[in-house]
Design an enzyme around this catalytic site. Structure first.
Site, mmCIF file in Angstrom:
data_model
loop_
_atom_site.group_PDB
_atom_site.id
_atom_site.type_symbol
_atom_site.label_atom_id
_atom_site.label_comp_id
_atom_site.label_asym_id
_atom_site.label_seq_id
_atom_site.Cartn_x
_atom_site.Cartn_y
_atom_site.Cartn_z
ATOM 1 C CG ASP A 98 65.854 -26.656 139.237
ATOM 2 O OD1 ASP A 98 66.446 -27.726 139.008
ATOM 3 O OD2 ASP A 98 66.429 -25.582 139.457
ATOM 4 C CG ASP A 199 69.495 -30.322 140.917
ATOM 5 O OD1 ASP A 199 70.027 -29.214 141.028
ATOM 6 O OD2 ASP A 199 69.606 -31.232 141.770
ATOM 7 C CD GLU A 256 73.865 -28.606 138.663
ATOM 8 O OE1 GLU A 256 74.430 -27.779 139.377
ATOM 9 O OE2 GLU A 256 73.179 -29.526 139.133
ATOM 10 C CG HIS A 328 70.797 -21.664 142.377
ATOM 11 N ND1 HIS A 328 70.899 -22.067 141.043
ATOM 12 C CD2 HIS A 328 70.700 -22.800 143.095
ATOM 13 C CE1 HIS A 328 70.858 -23.379 140.994
ATOM 14 N NE2 HIS A 328 70.732 -23.855 142.225
ATOM 15 C CG ASP A 329 74.228 -24.123 142.865
ATOM 16 O OD1 ASP A 329 73.536 -23.990 143.890
ATOM 17 O OD2 ASP A 329 73.983 -24.962 141.971
HETATM 18 C C1 GLC Z 1 72.421 -28.593 142.093
HETATM 19 C C2 GLC Z 1 71.735 -27.318 142.523
HETATM 20 C C3 GLC Z 1 72.164 -26.976 143.924
HETATM 21 C C4 GLC Z 1 71.758 -28.107 144.825
HETATM 22 C C5 GLC Z 1 72.258 -29.454 144.319
HETATM 23 C C6 GLC Z 1 71.539 -30.577 144.976
HETATM 24 O O1 GLC Z 1 73.788 -28.448 142.009
HETATM 25 O O2 GLC Z 1 72.007 -26.299 141.607
HETATM 26 O O3 GLC Z 1 71.629 -25.757 144.366
HETATM 27 O O4 GLC Z 1 72.258 -27.870 146.109
HETATM 28 O O5 GLC Z 1 72.071 -29.627 142.946
HETATM 29 O O6 GLC Z 1 70.226 -30.667 144.511
#
Ligand code: GLC
Ligand code: CA
Length: 556
Positions: A98, A199, A256, A328-329
């Site tokens: 990541d 991310d 993302e 995971h979110d």
């Molecule tokens: C992304 C991740 C999440 C995290 C955020 C800040 O959305 O998937 O889990 O809290 O970024 O890094």
């Protein structure tokens, strides 16, 4: 479209902290992932994306990195990581890490040095502003609640954090910072990584000069998305990153990305795009409310279909989306997308097939292959996730009772997906011999990998069949590259589409427990996927059973 090595792959996301804990400290770790590589190989997945396991205070479960070159001792050592890459390679698998570079941790050396000397080199690695009494530099609301500005300890400055205050934003306008990021990416790629999941990347470009936006809640603050809509020029950073890193290694990169404009898709993931792929969040974000989780609308099967088809139409053959049911979110997909009270083996398999057969790269989040479900929270104190706590407060502020607020945030809590992986019916679901860092979902006695591996009709066995179909030399070209064409779009609770390539496949799903009939426009030669032992057909009309899903090979 130029063919790429990742196009025909299946990706599996691992949340290391909750995957497998062989040393019994209650925290999953890298040696635990190595132990389970054969489980993953047997399932048929090719690429493993690991949520962060770098050194971190874990304020946001590793998305707050204090050393990009070190593995957090709770997850193992650098040797473990190297062994994982090598062991994966032996099995023909790739590892993605990541890449969290919108922000680092406030415990990172750069930040410590910025505190020591805000006017020095490292001050410019962050967004610092002179503190003014009674006034913040901007009125932006952080993703995790409250203003984005925090005092820079020991100085007369404040720093910007669009996420948690322990996640200070990095200043991408500064070429020195960008050099540091590229150096780190290449260092990891040199170790033999297959690539990265990237991310929160659309946050790296801020609209300059920083300014206030229209307040959109009682708190007088304005959502970050208002500022982001106004920020132009991210392409310069993303293109530079691609050229300096991923491209040189032919690495796989998946972004993302939220709220992209359709006209930006070719730049983002087209031929020579900034990324190899990006997630389709159209389904998972449906129904979100600017007010918060408590106000979110549920998603119906018809909405789900519309979201998938919309995303597919937008991307066409520009590039490859990465398709997810959960991560995971997010809450567990089976609990979120299947109407309440109807979550069962058949409906779980239907959701799997409808998503898996879409054009794009299928991602499976750990436990999704078992049909793992949301957990139950009897009190907010059982919740670890920082964003759930923030949303709980927001719900209370909006006038919900504590019970109502708990119920509302339970539906969306990120902890739903973060409970330990359910390996077996043994104590703690076989995840650890110690005390798990987060409570195991009590349903592990019925939903677990051991039971499902022994059962040819399990959700996991069904996922295996879907993966095998994607790899079958006779169908691969069609499943991977075939165009997607929706059919019977107006039918209620019916999602169906063609995949047209060398062959013609028809995917049909009955998204309800009542039966319904479809009349095929032409004959079929084979039933490739069916979540029931049989298919009822008379004169070209199929009577679909409750949540029945089929993949048919059609006559040409
Ligand atoms: C992304 C991740 C999440 C995290 C955020 C800040 O959305 O998937 O889990 O809290 O970024 O890094
Ligand atoms: Ca451990």
């Amino acid at each position: 479209m130029t063919k790429k090595w990742w196009h025909d792959k299946v990706v599996y996301q691992i949340y290391p902290k909750s995957f497998y804990d062989p040393n019994g400290d209650g925290i999953g770790d890298i040696p635990g992932i190595i132990c389970k590589l054969d489980y993953l190989r047997e399932l048929g997945v090719d690429i493993l994306w690991l949520s962060p396991c770098y050194q971190s205070p874990l304020a946001d479960q590793g998305y707050d990195i204090s050393d990009y070159y070190a593995i957090d001792p709770r997850f193992g050592t650098m040797e473990d990581m190297e062994r994982l890459i090598a062991e994966a390679k032996k099995r023909g698998m790739y590892i993605l890490m990541d890449l969290v570079v919108n922000h680092c941790s406030d415990e990172h050396e750069w930040f410590r040095r910025a505190c020591e000397d805000p006017d020095g080199k490292y001050g410019d690695f962050f967004y610092l502003r002179k503190k003014e009494e009674g006034k913040l530099p901007t009125n932006w609301r952080s993703y995790f609640g409250g203003p984005v500005w925090e005092d820079l300890p020991g100085t007369d400055r404040q720093y910007l954090h669009v996420f948690h205050k322990k996640q200070p934003d990095l200043n991408w306008e500064n070429p020195e910072l960008r050099e540091e990021v590229y150096k780190n990416i290449n260092w990891w790629l040199d170790k033999g990584l297959g690539g990265f999941r990237i991310d929160a990347i659309m946050n790296i470009k801020k609209a300059l000069p920083l300014r206030d936006y229209e307040p959109d809640r009682e708190d007088g603050l304005s959502s970050i998305s208002n500022m982001l809509q106004d920020a132009d020029g991210i392409g310069r950073f993303l293109g530079e990153m691609r050229d300096r890193t991923f491209k040189k290694y032919d690495a796989f990169s998946v972004g993302e990305i939220f709220n992209e404009k359709p006209e930006d898709l070719p730049d983002l993931i087209g031929e020579n795009g900034y990324f190899s792929s990006m997630f389709d969040f159209n389904e998972t974000t449906f129904g979100e409310s600017p007010k918060g989780w408590y106000d979110a609308a549920p998603i119906t099967p018809d909405d789900y279909k519309r979201c998938c088809f919309e995303a597919q139409a937008r991307i066409g053959d520009i590039g490859f989306l990465s398709n997810i049911i959960e991560n995971h979110d997010r809450p567990r997909g089976v609990s979120h997308f299947i109407p309440e009270g109807e979550c069962c083996t058949e409906s779980k398999k239907l959701l799997a097939a409808l998503n898996f057969m879409l054009r794009g790269i299928p991602f499976i989040y750990q436990g999704q292959e078992l049909g793992m479900e949301n957990t139950v929270f009897s009190s907010i104190d059982e919740v670890d996730d920082i964003s759930t706590h923030d949303e709980y407060r927001t719900a209370l502020d909006a006038g919900l009772t504590p019970e109502e607020a708990l119920k509302a945030v339970s539906r969306f809590s990120r902890d739903n997906a973060r409970t330990p992986m359910q390996w077996s019916a043994e104590k703690n679901a076989g995840f650890t011999k110690g005390t798990p860092w987060l409570r195991v979902n009590p349903n592990y006695t019925s939903i677990n990998a051991a039971a499902q591996m022994a059962d040819p009709d399990s959700v996991r066995s069904f996922y295996k069949r879907l993966i095998a179909l994607r790899k079958d030399p006779a169908y691969k070209e069609t499943v991977v590259y075939g165009l997607l064409e929706p059919v019977w779009e107006e039918r209620h609770n019916l999602m169906a589409y063609y995949r047209r390539g060398e062959k013609t496949l028809l995917v049909i799903g009955n998204q309800q427990k009542e039966t319904q009939e479809v009349t095929l426009p032409c004959g079929h030669t084979k039933v490739l996927i069916n979540n029931y032992p049989d298919m009822e057909e008379h004169d070209g009309t199929i009577r679909l059973k409750a949540y029945q899903v089929l993949v048919l090979e059609m006559c040409q």
